[in-house]
Scaffold this active site. Structure first.
Site, mmCIF file in Angstrom:
data_model
loop_
_atom_site.group_PDB
_atom_site.id
_atom_site.type_symbol
_atom_site.label_atom_id
_atom_site.label_comp_id
_atom_site.label_asym_id
_atom_site.label_seq_id
_atom_site.Cartn_x
_atom_site.Cartn_y
_atom_site.Cartn_z
ATOM 1 C CD GLU A 170 -16.715 25.744 35.158
ATOM 2 O OE1 GLU A 170 -16.768 24.807 35.959
ATOM 3 O OE2 GLU A 170 -16.321 26.876 35.480
ATOM 4 C CB ALA A 315 -12.534 27.767 46.575
#
Ligand SMILES: Cc1cc2nc3c(=O)[nH]c(=O)nc-3n(C[C@H](O)[C@H](O)[C@H](O)COP(=O)(O)OP(=O)(O)OC[C@H]3O[C@@H](n4cnc5c(N)ncnc54)[C@H](O)[C@@H]3O)c2cc1C
Length: 429
Positions: A170, A315
């Site tokens: 990213e 997460a």
């Protein structure tokens, strides 16, 4: 309300979910974190690359729990646990007594025995890390514009990202896009499109936790964006001069570390078994072996999924564990015995560039623009609060239609910058 005291350490994904799900429990809850905010780490790289502002991905913990009269929020750093006296030790000398303790202290960077590389190759974990990286990237372009030394200019326009997991991919993709699409018109003496963005990976492919076809697609997409992907080459040196990987020595002023994580010292606090990354080995009910009143969740634990593979450090896993522990505590307080934790993997997502992403839902895989839309919608959905969702959506609209990144601010000033740089050089000497 009973006198049962629940202390939760860490208000990241795991700890906050535990506290949310403890709503209605007959106990007093204390949540301790060394920071005053909950951070949405999956979008940290967008702060580091000037796409989002810090306040769009972080929220004051106290504010998030303002309606919960049963929860006391404390700003404090835990430095140990005394499981015999049942106390959590804070760095200011205070001790917090507990009846049930939940450790949700996450993970940090690992430099594989080379902590001396950190000043030159910061990792991305906190808001401070993100603004440090943002400052270094933007300052490199500024200094390249100002210098007349061709060698120094080349080093300033070399950006090296170490580690080709989702964060490395990213970061590299977004820095390349900035250099090629966002910045060119703003500079007069340099052509930002000539900046080199090198993604170095010791393994044999990028996004190694994705299926091979998605890895190959991600690599091709990065290369089209202008990222040089260097696979199978371990980094052997990071310094103020640059980086050495394999037999290549590359002068570079901006190096970013996205290569390894190490769990918080929760296992050390308790003197219990940990894996090589320092993660606590927990029981099937997420309690710490030998300590039935201490649970641990999230990136700081190592537990197997039903298929035997380790539960990933992401997460949704931390949130599932937090939810499970909250229910387990409620069941125990009712005198019931909770069933073991079972992790359910919903999929893996990674963004590559402005309109590109890969998604692995197991039997169902996606790549390209549609994957990017799903990635974007999922991330906006998981942000907290309507204002932040709208702000992030609007920012992305701006970036995607006009190539403008609104958060291109160099903060902390030149004096700090010079100090950081000098300190780095002193440490290297
Ligand atoms: C750059 C980056 C990108 C990521 N991208 C993705 C992604 O795209 N998708 C995904 O699912 N996951 C992603 N992750 C992983 C995900 O963020 C973690 O798996 C998740 O945050 C783990 O939750 P946690 O509760 O275990 O830890 P954290 O969310 O890290 O929370 C730990 C909390 O504990 C506090 N704490 C730590 N030590 C102490 C102490 N001694 N005393 C007091 N408080 C303490 C910290 O301040 C923090 O608030 C990313 C992580 C990073 C760093």
């Amino acid at each position: 309300m009973t006198d049962h005291r629940i202390v939760v350490v860490g208000a990241g994904f795991g700890g906050l979910e535990t506290v949310y799900r403890l709503r209605g429990v007959n106990a007093r809850i204390t949540l301790v974190d060394r920071r005053n905010h909950h951070l949405f780490q999956p979008l940290l790289y967008q702060v580091a690359t000037a796409s989002l502002a810090t306040s769009e991905i972080a929220w004051p913990i106290r504010y998030l729990l303002r309606g919960r009269k049963d929860v006391t929020t404390l700003l404090g750093t835990v430095i140990g646990v005394d499981p015999v006296a049942k106390r959590v030790q804070l760095d200011d000398g205070q001790a917090l007594p507990y009846d049930t303790l939940v450790l949700a202290t996450g993970a940090g960077h690992a430099y594989f025995g080379h902590d001396e590389w950190e000043p030159f190759a910061p990792g991305l974990k906190t808001l401070e890390d993100a603004t440090t990286i943002r400052r270094r990237i933007l300052t490199a372009f500024e200094r390249a514009e100002a210098t007349s030394d061709a060698g120094e200019r080349a080093a300033l326009l070399n950006f090296v990202v170490i580690g080709a997991g989702p964060t490395g991919v990213e970061l590299a993709g977004t820095i390349a896009e900035m250099a090629r699409s966002t910045l060119p018109d703003d500079f007069r003496n340099i052509d930002t499109r000539k900046a080199r963005v090198v993604l170095v990976e010791a393994g044999s492919r990028v996004l190694s936790n994705f299926p091979e076809d998605l890895s190959a697609y991600a690599q091709r997409s990065l290369e089209k964006l202008g990222v040089e992907v260097a696979l199978g080459r371990a980094v052997s040196e990071c310094s103020a001069e640059g980086v050495v990987y394999g037999d290549t020595r590359l002068p570079a002023r901006t190096i970013i570390w996205a290569a390894g994580v190490r769990a918080s010292p929760a296992a050390e606090w308790l003197g219990v078994a940990a894996d090589r990354a320092g993660r606590l080995q927990v029981n099937p009910d997420l309690t710490v072996p030998g300590h039935p009143d201490i649970f641990a969740v999230g990136d700081t634990v190592n537990i197997a999924a039903p298929d035997g593979s380790p539960v990933p450090g992401i997460a949704p896993a931390a949130k599932q564990e937090g939810r499970y522990v909250a229910n387990a505590i409620k069941q125990r307080l009712r005198g019931e015995t909770p069933a073991p934790f079972r992790y359910r993997h919903d999929g893996s997502l990674a963004q590559i560039g402005k309109h590109l992403a890969v998604i692995d839902f197991g039997r169902f895989r996606l790549r390209g623009a549609l994957a990017w839309w799903i990635w974007g919608i999922a991330h906006i959905y998981f942000l907290i609060g309507l204002r932040n969702r709208l702000a992030v959506a609007l920012n992305w609209l701006w970036i995607h239609t006009l190539d403008q990144r609104g958060a291109r601010l160099i903060t902390q000033g030149r004096a700090v910058l010079d100090r950081v740089r000098k300190r780095g050089m002193d440490e290297a000497a």
